[in-house]
Scaffold this motif. Structure first.
Motif, short mmCIF file in Angstrom:
data_model
loop_
_atom_site.label_atom_id
_atom_site.label_comp_id
_atom_site.label_asym_id
_atom_site.label_seq_id
_atom_site.Cartn_x
_atom_site.Cartn_y
_atom_site.Cartn_z
N VAL A 1 -6.96 -0.81 -8.51
CA VAL A 1 -7.78 0.19 -9.16
C VAL A 1 -9.23 0.05 -8.69
CG1 VAL A 1 -8.70 0.98 -11.39
CG2 VAL A 1 -6.29 0.31 -11.19
N GLN A 2 -9.80 1.16 -8.28
CA GLN A 2 -11.20 1.16 -7.86
C GLN A 2 -12.00 2.08 -8.77
OE1 GLN A 2 -8.70 1.95 -5.24
NE2 GLN A 2 -8.52 -0.28 -5.26
N SER A 24 -9.68 5.48 -8.97
CA SER A 24 -8.58 5.70 -8.04
C SER A 24 -7.72 4.44 -7.96
CB SER A 24 -9.12 6.06 -6.65
OG SER A 24 -9.91 5.00 -6.15
N GLY A 25 -6.56 4.57 -7.31
CA GLY A 25 -5.71 3.42 -7.11
C GLY A 25 -4.72 3.14 -8.22
N PHE A 26 -4.36 4.17 -8.97
CA PHE A 26 -3.42 3.98 -10.06
C PHE A 26 -2.01 4.21 -9.54
CE2 PHE A 26 -6.50 3.62 -13.39
CZ PHE A 26 -7.60 4.29 -12.89
N PHE A 27 -1.32 3.14 -9.18
CA PHE A 27 0.00 3.25 -8.56
C PHE A 27 1.15 3.08 -9.53
CE2 PHE A 27 -1.64 3.86 -4.49
CZ PHE A 27 -2.67 2.96 -4.25
N TYR A 28 1.00 2.26 -10.54
CA TYR A 28 2.09 1.95 -11.45
C TYR A 28 2.02 2.70 -12.76
CZ TYR A 28 2.73 -1.76 -8.07
OH TYR A 28 2.92 -2.45 -6.91
N SER A 30 -0.37 5.99 -14.72
CA SER A 30 -1.34 7.04 -14.45
C SER A 30 -2.69 6.71 -15.09
CB SER A 30 -0.82 8.37 -14.99
OG SER A 30 -0.73 8.31 -16.40
N TYR A 31 -3.71 7.33 -14.53
CA TYR A 31 -5.07 7.16 -15.06
C TYR A 31 -5.11 7.50 -16.54
CZ TYR A 31 -9.92 8.43 -16.02
OH TYR A 31 -11.16 8.55 -16.59
N TYR A 34 -4.49 4.72 -19.10
CA TYR A 34 -5.35 3.55 -19.16
C TYR A 34 -6.38 3.64 -20.28
CZ TYR A 34 -3.97 1.12 -14.89
OH TYR A 34 -3.29 0.39 -13.95
N ASN A 78 -9.53 12.26 -12.81
CA ASN A 78 -9.61 10.79 -12.86
C ASN A 78 -11.06 10.32 -13.00
OD1 ASN A 78 -6.87 10.85 -12.45
ND2 ASN A 78 -6.87 9.45 -10.73
N TYR A 116 -10.29 -4.28 -14.81
CA TYR A 116 -10.94 -3.74 -13.61
C TYR A 116 -12.35 -3.29 -13.94
CZ TYR A 116 -6.06 -3.59 -12.22
OH TYR A 116 -4.75 -3.93 -11.96
#
Length: 127
Positions: A1-2, A24-28, A30-31, A34, A78, A116
């Motif tokens: 996550v960035q 950005s960088g939400f792979f597993y 979704s934003y 979080y 996002n 993060y």
């Protein structure tokens, strides 16, 4: 996550600023799922929580900013926001965007436990 913050700057007391945080960088997960938050750290002081917003849209604000700051997010972009009004010199600090996966503790009050963090954006309020 960035996480990349923007929108900081210098303003006179009583003024307003809006901070943004592009995520950005939400792979597993979704934003939108979080817990997102804003924290700040002034010179010589510990980092403190300012505001947090959970996946269901519920928000939490520090007592020192209630009635002046608003946290919001745009799940389609996002992006996390912090609208800061009626700024005071004591709001001067580096402001950090933070994110935590679903099921964690930051949105239940443990604000320093975000997984993060962004690099921060400086806010300076002059009297």
């Amino acid at each position: 996550v960035q996480l990349v913050e923007s929108g900081g700057g210098s303003v006179q007391a009583g003024g307003s600023l809006r901070l943004s945080c592009a995520a950005s960088g939400f792979f597993y997960s979704s934003y939108s799922s979080y817990c997102m938050g804003w924290l700040r750290q002034a010179p010589g002081k510990e980092r403190e929580g300012v505001a947090a917003i959970d996946s269901d849209g519920s928000t939490r604000l520090a007592d020192s900013v209630k009635g002046r700051f608003t946290i919001s997010k745009d799940n389609a972009k996002n992006t996390l926001y912090l609208q800061m009004n009626s700024l005071k010199p004591e709001d001067t600090a580096m402001y950090y965007c933070a994110a935590d996966p679903p099921g964690g503790t930051p949105c239940r009050g443990a604000w320093l436990d975000f997984a993060y963090w962004g690099q921060g954006t400086q806010v300076t309020v002059s009297s």
